[in-house]
Design a protein around this motif. Structure first.
Motif, short mmCIF file in Angstrom:
data_model
loop_
_atom_site.label_atom_id
_atom_site.label_comp_id
_atom_site.label_asym_id
_atom_site.label_seq_id
_atom_site.Cartn_x
_atom_site.Cartn_y
_atom_site.Cartn_z
N VAL A 172 41.21 23.31 72.73
CA VAL A 172 40.24 22.23 72.54
C VAL A 172 39.43 22.46 71.27
O VAL A 172 39.28 21.55 70.44
N ASN A 173 38.89 23.68 71.12
CA ASN A 173 38.03 23.98 69.97
C ASN A 173 38.81 24.47 68.76
O ASN A 173 38.22 24.61 67.68
N GLY A 174 40.09 24.79 68.92
CA GLY A 174 40.92 25.17 67.79
C GLY A 174 40.65 26.55 67.22
O GLY A 174 40.90 26.80 66.04
N VAL A 175 40.17 27.47 68.05
CA VAL A 175 39.90 28.84 67.59
C VAL A 175 41.21 29.63 67.59
O VAL A 175 42.05 29.48 68.50
N ASN A 176 41.40 30.46 66.59
CA ASN A 176 42.59 31.29 66.50
C ASN A 176 42.45 32.50 67.42
O ASN A 176 41.40 33.15 67.46
N VAL A 177 43.52 32.80 68.15
CA VAL A 177 43.48 33.92 69.09
C VAL A 177 43.27 35.23 68.35
O VAL A 177 42.48 36.09 68.78
N ILE A 178 43.97 35.40 67.23
CA ILE A 178 43.85 36.66 66.48
C ILE A 178 42.44 36.83 65.93
O ILE A 178 41.87 37.93 65.94
N ASP A 179 41.83 35.72 65.49
CA ASP A 179 40.45 35.80 64.99
C ASP A 179 39.48 36.19 66.09
O ASP A 179 38.52 36.93 65.85
N VAL B 241 40.21 38.02 68.83
CA VAL B 241 40.44 39.39 69.29
C VAL B 241 40.06 40.42 68.23
O VAL B 241 39.59 41.51 68.56
N THR B 242 40.24 40.09 66.98
CA THR B 242 40.01 41.06 65.91
C THR B 242 38.73 40.83 65.13
O THR B 242 38.39 41.63 64.26
N GLY B 243 38.01 39.75 65.40
CA GLY B 243 36.78 39.46 64.68
C GLY B 243 35.67 40.44 65.00
O GLY B 243 35.59 40.98 66.11
N LEU B 244 34.77 40.66 64.04
CA LEU B 244 33.69 41.64 64.19
C LEU B 244 32.32 40.99 64.40
O LEU B 244 31.37 41.69 64.77
N LYS B 245 32.20 39.71 64.15
CA LYS B 245 30.92 39.03 64.26
C LYS B 245 30.93 38.06 65.44
O LYS B 245 31.88 37.29 65.61
N GLY C 219 26.26 29.70 65.63
CA GLY C 219 25.89 29.71 64.23
C GLY C 219 26.59 28.62 63.45
O GLY C 219 27.39 27.84 63.97
N GLU C 220 26.28 28.55 62.17
CA GLU C 220 26.90 27.58 61.26
C GLU C 220 27.50 28.32 60.07
O GLU C 220 26.76 28.75 59.17
N PRO C 221 28.80 28.52 60.00
CA PRO C 221 29.79 28.12 61.01
C PRO C 221 29.80 29.11 62.18
O PRO C 221 29.36 30.24 62.04
N PRO C 222 30.31 28.70 63.35
CA PRO C 222 30.36 29.62 64.49
C PRO C 222 31.35 30.76 64.25
O PRO C 222 32.44 30.55 63.73
N MET D 294 27.83 23.84 79.65
CA MET D 294 29.22 23.77 80.10
C MET D 294 30.03 22.86 79.16
O MET D 294 29.63 21.75 78.86
N GLY D 295 31.16 23.38 78.71
CA GLY D 295 32.04 22.64 77.83
C GLY D 295 31.78 22.85 76.36
O GLY D 295 32.57 22.38 75.53
N SER D 296 30.69 23.53 76.02
CA SER D 296 30.41 23.80 74.61
C SER D 296 31.28 24.93 74.10
O SER D 296 31.94 25.65 74.87
N LEU D 297 31.29 25.10 72.77
CA LEU D 297 32.09 26.17 72.19
C LEU D 297 31.62 27.54 72.64
O LEU D 297 32.43 28.41 72.94
N ALA D 298 30.30 27.74 72.73
CA ALA D 298 29.76 29.03 73.17
C ALA D 298 30.17 29.33 74.61
O ALA D 298 30.54 30.46 74.95
N ASN D 299 30.12 28.30 75.46
CA ASN D 299 30.50 28.49 76.86
C ASN D 299 31.99 28.78 76.99
O ASN D 299 32.40 29.68 77.76
N ASN D 300 32.82 28.03 76.26
CA ASN D 300 34.26 28.29 76.31
C ASN D 300 34.60 29.67 75.77
O ASN D 300 35.53 30.32 76.26
N ALA D 301 33.87 30.11 74.76
CA ALA D 301 34.12 31.45 74.21
C ALA D 301 33.82 32.53 75.24
O ALA D 301 34.55 33.53 75.34
N LEU D 302 32.76 32.34 76.03
CA LEU D 302 32.46 33.31 77.09
C LEU D 302 33.54 33.31 78.16
O LEU D 302 33.89 34.36 78.71
N TRP D 303 34.08 32.13 78.46
CA TRP D 303 35.20 32.08 79.41
C TRP D 303 36.44 32.76 78.84
O TRP D 303 37.24 33.34 79.58
#
Length: 300
Positions: free
Chosen positions: A52-59, A61-65, A70-73, A265-274
């Motif tokens: 839904v949000n189009g986040v890369n799986v590798i980003d 799992v391997t991201g440090l921040k 934030g802008e950008p999240p 619920m349904g926001s990018l931050a909430n989906n990221a926690l899930w």
């Protein structure tokens, strides 16, 4: 007449058997449905981050921040994954030798007094709430580390020490059961060949029960990996990879519990926690598969 009486006696038993079968089947169906529902719910929520949000799986799992609002999240879960693994594995390294020594003492050295007094005390540790462990760690371990080592006392070392005490009963119980189930003929044959007690323990007993001991370690790591409150109180909850054992860190469970109530619920931050919860669930499945593999190896 005899056959008629036998049939009359057999009918109640057949009814009881069918009632037991139906009740057992309903319980199994309820458990399977509950597990499948939990897996589906967590997976559907966690995968929304990618589909839904189009986040890369590798980003992820391997991201440090980690800054989902934030802008950008920024969604980098590597600090949380590193914190969970580092505290859990370090806790197992601390608890495993203590658990094995306690099990050997109770079964091989002092079987009567050890099983009568020491084993109930160790098993009693499993019933203590995790908040009590966290409060003890915050009141005793953190001040001790602050006075002896550099830093504020909170960090990976404090979290690992608290977790090591929490998983001690799990590893000790499994090791005790493994040593108790060992055939007496192995030890008697070792003694008959002239081996001492300690030679029998570290050359016969421990190598033979090694798969079961490894199972206890894996279950202890799985128990520590999913712990939230006790670690959250002493680890510092800083979303970065620590450079030493005495720096603040964070885990998957602490990140979820601290932030889930503050997101919509349904926001990018909430989906990221899930998604973090999905990673945690997948790691739990991996631990279960490892335990099954070790049990199969022990049976073979």
């Amino acid at each position: 007449m005899a056959r008629t009486s036998e049939r009359q006696h057999a009918k109640p038993h057949l009814a009881e058997e069918w009632v037991g079968k139906i009740y057992t089947l309903l319980c199994i169906l309820f458990l399977v449905t509950t597990i499948c529902s939990i897996v589906y719910f967590v997976a559907s929520k966690g995968l929304s981050t990618f589909f839904v949000n189009g986040v890369n799986v590798i980003d992820l799992v391997t991201g440090l921040k980690w800054a989902p609002e934030g802008e950008p999240p920024l969604l980098g879960a590597l600090p949380f994954i590193f914190g969970s693994f580092s505290t859990s594995i370090l806790a197992a390294i601390i608890a495993a030798p203590l658990s094995f020594c306690a099990a050997v003492f109770m079964i091989e050295i002092a079987p009567r007094s050890g099983r009568k007094y020491l084993q109930p005390v160790i098993e009693l540790l499993a019933g203590i709430p995790s908040v009590v462990y966290g409060f003890v760690g915050l009141s005793v371990i953190v001040p001790f580390f602050r006075n002896v080592f550099p830093g504020q006392g909170i960090g990976v070392a404090a979290g690992a020490l608290v977790l090591s005490i929490m998983i001690l009963p799990t590893i000790t119980t499994i090791a005790t059961d493994a040593l108790s189930a060992l055939p007496k003929g192995l030890k008697e044959g070792s003694f008959a060949l002239g081996a001492t007690r300690w030679q029998t323990i570290y050359r016969i007993v421990l190598p033979t029960t090694l798969p079961a001991l490894m199972t206890g370690i894996v279950l202890g790591i799985a128990r520590a990996f999913g712990e939230a409150l006790a670690v959250q109180m002493v680890i510092g909850n800083a979303p970065h990879i620590p450079r030493s054992l005495f720096e603040s860190a964070s885990t998957l469970t602490s990140a979820i519990t601290l932030s889930m109530g503050n997101t919509a619920m349904g926001s990018l931050a909430n989906n990221a926690l899930w998604s973090l919860a999905l990673i945690l669930m997948l790691m739990t499945f991996i631990f279960v598969f490892i335990v099954r593999w070790l049990e199969g190896r022990k049976a073979s």
